[in-house]
Design an enzyme around this catalytic site. Sequence first.
Site, PDB file in Angstrom:
ATOM      1  N   CYS A 245       0.710  -1.263  -0.085  1.00 31.07           N
ATOM      2  CA  CYS A 245      -0.002   0.025  -0.053  1.00 31.07           C
ATOM      3  C   CYS A 245       0.852   1.216   0.115  1.00 31.07           C
ATOM      4  O   CYS A 245       0.483   2.263  -0.717  1.00 31.07           O
ATOM      5  CB  CYS A 245      -0.971  -0.086   1.192  1.00 31.07           C
ATOM      6  SG  CYS A 245      -0.150  -0.257   2.694  1.00 31.07           S
TER       7      CYS A 245
ATOM      8  N   HIS B 153      -1.401   7.440   5.109  1.00 31.24           N
ATOM      9  CA  HIS B 153      -0.218   6.535   5.048  1.00 31.24           C
ATOM     10  C   HIS B 153       0.863   7.161   3.824  1.00 31.24           C
ATOM     11  O   HIS B 153       1.320   6.678   3.088  1.00 31.24           O
ATOM     12  CB  HIS B 153      -0.594   5.026   4.326  1.00 31.24           C
ATOM     13  CG  HIS B 153       0.589   4.141   4.806  1.00 31.24           C
ATOM     14  ND1 HIS B 153       0.412   2.718   4.154  1.00 31.24           N
ATOM     15  CD2 HIS B 153       1.535   3.885   5.693  1.00 31.24           C
ATOM     16  CE1 HIS B 153       1.296   2.046   4.703  1.00 31.24           C
ATOM     17  NE2 HIS B 153       2.097   2.613   5.613  1.00 31.24           N
TER      18      HIS B 153
END
Length: 500
Positions: free
Chosen positions: A69, A124
């Site tokens: 990710c 993130h």
Amino acid sequence: MNTVVYFLLLLVSGNVLGREKPPHIIFIVVDDLGWNDVGYNNPVFKTPTIDRLAGSGVKLLNYYVASHCLPSRNMLMTGRHAIQLGIQHDDYGFHPRSLPLNETTIAEPLKHVGYSTHIVGKWHCGFYSDNCLPHNRGFDTFFGFVGAGIDHYTHSDHFNHMHNLRKNDDCIAKKYIGKYSTTIFANEGKDIINAHDQNKPLFLYLSFSAVHAPLEVPSSYLKQYESTIHDEDRRTYAAMTSCVDEAIANITEALEEKNMLKNSIIVFTSDNGGALVNSAGNNWPLRGGKHTSWEGGVRAIGFVYGDLLPRHSRGTENTGLMHITDWFPTLITLAGGNPHVGKKLYGVDQWNMITGKDKSGRDDVLITLQEDYKAGAHYRTGIYKNNAFDITTHAAIKMGKWKLLTGPIGGPSDWVKPQEINSDHRIIEDPDFDATRIVRLYNIEDDPTETTDLSEINQHIVIEMLAKLHNFSKQSLPAQSRIYPRADFDGMGECISPWV
């Protein structure tokens, strides 16, 4: 660049598609969603909203992301490849690393052309400094968490169990303990839509924490799978996907009630393939999964929906080659902006491909290039050992119908049937797999499941693709190192927060 100059450059690009109003853009990311984990690829899964939107829009069947990710999300944010950002690794960890602060996020040029910009869910892209946080990088508001994953009920960090849910600079985790993350994020998205000033276009980046581990879901979503999925983890995972589907239904309903849906573009994507380890994702019939460069790890579920799509493109399956970095120039240009005002992009504008007006704007996709991840001495270098590109390097590239893998494979290399298939032989191993081989070539058009290595009988193709990798290696930045000071958890207070 001077803000006034930037704004003037964006204005000269003109109105999008000849309309006075640019489209609202709803960008939805589902975390770790596998190829076989939506209803239109697997009828056992109950995802009617996703199926309807995809079926009425454009399904992207040749669409690539990173194998995990962090690089995917940072590439999406900037339109630049992980090798241009120095973020080839799994995670920032709790070190002072982030999406470099001199990079432009997708929200910034959209904001410059008048968009209201909001992020809900997973960020993130780093958090060691206040300057890293999304509401200081082009987003008007941030409601979500900063790391790789959270508990879906306690909203504690996936790794150290500290609270990890905030609204801009405020820790709000305690307020939501016991409430399910997917529902929380959908409700926040609805609130943003309901409060939106329609004199401005909206960019809503809705980044769910599901279906990432831990496998947790309200019990009401489990009942529909009691007779079809007997494995508990897989049943929970499927129910999590159905909950996300309902959340997306609520978002589209809110858009419709606000009379915004007809002027909206909805993009749906996974950030990588389904996780086969410590989760229950599935990529059947594709090979491998998250953390691998096999198709199951890097070919993602993706589609575009909206009334703004030309009628001839709706309900189509698009096989043009596309990469996650392409969203940056595609959407900014669609919004009436100019994406080419900062650093050199890897992404290309693919709107004409998506709408069926033209072929893909790219001939190849660099999937990964990790120059600090090398094959050891026990690997066989074979006939390509004297090539300019170091074939011991972990790399993967797609060129037309061909896909080349070099260096160590990493992660599982099997084909895994989903638990809902009635079979005692779920894991299918490759009887000819040689773990010491470090150059592999597959014809993905004829062999999408990567069963037959053709590297020895197509040496000219391999050499051409190795030359491309060599050129990319000359552009690659070193991966960000584990610099210090490491996070000061004791000084953070109630929530994981910046510490520098």
